[in-house]
Structures are given as C-alpha cells and as structure tokens.
Design a protein around this motif. Structure first.
Motif, PDB file in Angstrom:
ATOM      1  N   GLN A  71       0.677  37.199 -39.980  1.00 37.68           N
ATOM      2  CA  GLN A  71       2.101  37.481 -40.113  1.00 37.68           C
ATOM      3  C   GLN A  71       2.432  38.892 -39.624  1.00 37.68           C
ATOM      4  O   GLN A  71       3.415  39.098 -38.905  1.00 37.68           O
ATOM      5  N   VAL A  72       1.611  39.872 -39.997  1.00 35.10           N
ATOM      6  CA  VAL A  72       1.852  41.259 -39.583  1.00 35.10           C
ATOM      7  C   VAL A  72       1.687  41.398 -38.074  1.00 35.10           C
ATOM      8  O   VAL A  72       2.453  42.117 -37.417  1.00 35.10           O
ATOM      9  N   ALA A  73       0.674  40.729 -37.492  1.00 40.30           N
ATOM     10  CA  ALA A  73       0.458  40.815 -36.049  1.00 40.30           C
ATOM     11  C   ALA A  73       1.654  40.257 -35.281  1.00 40.30           C
ATOM     12  O   ALA A  73       2.124  40.863 -34.307  1.00 40.30           O
ATOM     13  N   LEU A  74       2.153  39.114 -35.712  1.00 38.19           N
ATOM     14  CA  LEU A  74       3.311  38.521 -35.039  1.00 38.19           C
ATOM     15  C   LEU A  74       4.561  39.381 -35.228  1.00 38.19           C
ATOM     16  O   LEU A  74       5.355  39.551 -34.296  1.00 38.19           O
ATOM     17  N   GLN A 101       6.760  41.101 -32.289  1.00 34.59           N
ATOM     18  CA  GLN A 101       8.190  40.831 -32.147  1.00 34.59           C
ATOM     19  C   GLN A 101       9.010  42.121 -32.130  1.00 34.59           C
ATOM     20  O   GLN A 101      10.019  42.222 -31.426  1.00 34.59           O
ATOM     21  N   ARG A 102       8.565  43.131 -32.889  1.00 37.15           N
ATOM     22  CA  ARG A 102       9.264  44.421 -32.865  1.00 37.15           C
ATOM     23  C   ARG A 102       9.205  45.053 -31.477  1.00 37.15           C
ATOM     24  O   ARG A 102      10.171  45.668 -31.014  1.00 37.15           O
ATOM     25  N   SER A 137       9.109  49.539 -24.620  1.00 37.43           N
ATOM     26  CA  SER A 137       7.741  48.999 -24.657  1.00 37.43           C
ATOM     27  C   SER A 137       7.149  48.891 -23.260  1.00 37.43           C
ATOM     28  O   SER A 137       5.964  49.188 -23.037  1.00 37.43           O
ATOM     29  N   LEU A 138       7.979  48.490 -22.283  1.00 39.48           N
ATOM     30  CA  LEU A 138       7.496  48.347 -20.912  1.00 39.48           C
ATOM     31  C   LEU A 138       7.116  49.699 -20.313  1.00 39.48           C
ATOM     32  O   LEU A 138       6.083  49.823 -19.640  1.00 39.48           O
ATOM     33  N   THR A 175       0.519  47.417 -33.927  1.00 39.42           N
ATOM     34  CA  THR A 175       1.401  47.924 -32.868  1.00 39.42           C
ATOM     35  C   THR A 175       0.602  48.681 -31.814  1.00 39.42           C
ATOM     36  O   THR A 175       0.809  48.500 -30.607  1.00 39.42           O
ATOM     37  N   GLY A 176      -0.312  49.549 -32.258  1.00 34.84           N
ATOM     38  CA  GLY A 176      -1.168  50.250 -31.308  1.00 34.84           C
ATOM     39  C   GLY A 176      -2.025  49.299 -30.495  1.00 34.84           C
ATOM     40  O   GLY A 176      -2.211  49.493 -29.281  1.00 34.84           O
TER      41      GLY A 176
END
Length: 340
Positions: free
Chosen positions: A46-49, A53-54, A62-63, A263-264
């Motif tokens: 759940q945290v990875a997804l 998504q963030r 992000s790009l 996130t990292g």
C-alpha cells in the motif's frame, strides 16, 4: 468462610468446560506470525503504491528529477559500453599475433622446410608458413615500388622467413613472449621478431579507461545520492504537519520513514530506466555509421550494447542508490520532527 466459598465457586466456573472453551477461543484469536507477515506485506504494498501515485501526480517535477539522475547514470554506462566494444575489437587483433623467424643466410630451402614442419608440431603453435627469399623479394617488389632499385642489386638481400601463428588458447602476451624466446634459440634462426608493443599499449589504455570509468561512476553516484537526498528532504518538509499528526497518535519513526524510502527508490528506478533509454537511443543512432565503417574495413564487427544482465544491474543499482539516498536523509530529518 463466605469469602472462601465464593473463591472456590469462581475457580470452579473457570475450570468448567464452557470457561475452558472461551479461553481456547481467546488464544485461537491471537495474531499469529503468518497474519503479522501478511499485514506487513500489505502495508508495504500500500505504501509503495501510494508513494508512486504521489510522484505521478507531479509529473513535471518528477520527470525533471529523473532526467537529472538519468544523465548522471548514462555517462559512466556509455563509457562502460565503449570499453566493452574496444575489448571486442582488440580480441580479434590479439588472435592475429605473429612471430616472424628470420633464418640465417646459410639455411637451405630443405632445411627451412624441415624447420617449418618441426615448429608446426610444437605445443602452442597453430601453424607455421615458410616464405623463401625469392618469394619475399617478389612480394617486396610489388608492395614497395622499388622494383628498379632492386634490379640493380647483385643478389637477393632478403633472408628466408618462417611465420609462426600461435594457438588461440595461447594468445596472451606472456605465452606468446615465452614462445618467441624458445623459437629464437633454434640454431637456424637469426632473429625472432614479435611486434606486440602496440597491443600492450592498447590494453594499458583500456585498463586506464576502465579505472577512470569506475572513478567517474563513483563521483556521479555520490551526486545522485545528494540529488535524491535533497528531494526527499523537501518532501519531508512539505509533509511536516502530517508527520506530526502520525507521531501524536503513536506512529513510530519506522512507520513514518517507509513512504519516503519508497519515494527514493522510485526516483532511483525511474532515473535508471531513463538512463537505459538514453543509452539505447545513442547506440541506435551510432549503429548505422559504425556498420558502414566496419564494412569498409571488411569486418563483421557489430556494436555491442547493454545485455539483459547489464540492464538489470543498471536498474538495480539505480534503485539501490535512490533507497540509500533517502535512508541517509530520512532518519536525521524525522528525529528533528517531534510533537511538543
């Protein structure tokens, strides 16, 4: 007395079949190791997804971060591919090593032929070819352009020559040098010539390039760690209020740290994928002119790229860098955020 009777009555109730059934049911409903592992995996998924998504909700930022990481990873990867191609080309040159045995003037053609047969049967020798002085003079006349000068000579100045080709299993510089020294001791041989200095210099340059690639990769890896660490630090500051609320309700640092670690990881992995795309695009752009150059030299050389294993290692290395960069920053930043 009344109290003792009351205690005995309660003890009897606890030892009754109904009470024992209730106790067993309570034990049966305790959380087991399998349930805890399932919950742990579910929370990680759940945290990875959620962290992914963030990032997708902020595509521009992000790009840009992924492209900066990709450029830092693409530079040493390109050098690594270049060194692999140089080694692939030079391996064919190593197989073409030859030892030229210049025979003494008094060696006859029959003696030279016997010497050739003897050398051809030695260990480490693939083949041996005898070139007579007459054949050598004809070849030299055709290739040098000094035919008129050679006609003025009273005799043929060129000696007989035996060209020795080492076996492919013995193409290392040490093995060929040892073979040259052994052939130079033969009584019919005046001089044993082996020109491998250029090949040894090429190998030294390749080794130097490999070490420079490793040094550049190390420096750029530190740069990637700093980029990801600074990005994660900004993400922590933007979610400071959320972190305080989670800690107020009992959330541990490990619980709070987990989303930022993912996130990292996503930043590093996306940078690795982008670096792979950049490198493969460059190889595709260079493939046609290199193929034309190879044909002009009558070679079947083909440009080498990143194989499946190299690609997986690049992605794994990039994701690990992202995870490490986040881990180095998150622990220090979370310790500074505590509810008052």
């Amino acid at each position: 007395m009344a109290q003792n009777k009351l205690n005995k009555r309660r003890l009897g109730q606890l030892q009754s079949p109904a009470a024992r059934k209730d106790v067993k049911g309570a034990r049966r409903h305790k959380t087991g190791l399998r349930d805890r592992l399932a919950s742990y995996r579910s929370h990680h998924r759940q945290v990875a997804l959620d962290s992914l998504q963030r990032l997708l909700r902020r595509p521009a930022a992000s790009l840009l971060t992924s492209l900066v990481i990709a450029i830092a990873l693409a530079l040493p990867t390109s050098l690594y591919i270049g060194l692999n191609n140089i080694e692939a080309v030079s391996s064919g040159w190593e197989g073409a090593a030859r030892i030229s045995l210049f025979l003494k003037p008094n060696v006859t053609a029959s003696q030279a032929e016997n010497l050739r047969r003897s050398i051809a049967t030695r260990d480490g020798v693939q083949s041996a070819e005898y070139i007579s002085p007459e054949a050598a003079l004809v070849e030299f006349r055709a290739s040098s352009g000094f035919g008129d000068v050679l006609d003025q000579l009273d005799s043929n100045p060129l000696p007989g020559l035996v060209v020795v080709t080492p076996r492919e299993a013995n193409i290392s510089a040490v093995a060929v040098t040892e073979l040259q020294a052994a052939l130079a001791k033969l009584p019919e041989v005046e001089l044993a010539k082996l020109d491998m200095a250029w090949l040894q210099r090429l190998n030294q340059i390749t080794e130097l390039g490999r070490r420079l690639t490793l040094a550049l990769a190390g420096m750029l890896a530190v740069g990637v760690l700093l980029i990801i660490g600074n990005t994660i630090k900004l993400a922590i500051e933007s979610r400071r209020s959320e972190i305080l609320v989670v800690k107020l309700v009992g959330g541990t640092n490990a619980f709070v740290r987990r989303p930022f670690l993912y996130t990292g990881f996503w930043y590093g992995l996306s940078g690795g994928l982008a670096a792979w795309v950049l490198v493969q695009s460059g190889l595709l752009w260079l493939r046609a002119p290199i193929a034309e150059l190879s044909v002009s030299y009558q070679s079947d050389f083909q440009l080498l790229g990143l194989g499946v294993l190299d690609s997986l290692l690049l992605w794994l290395f990039a994701g690990s860098l992202g995870l490490l960069g986040a881990w180095l920053v998150v622990g220090r930043e979370l310790r500074a955020i505590e509810p008052q």
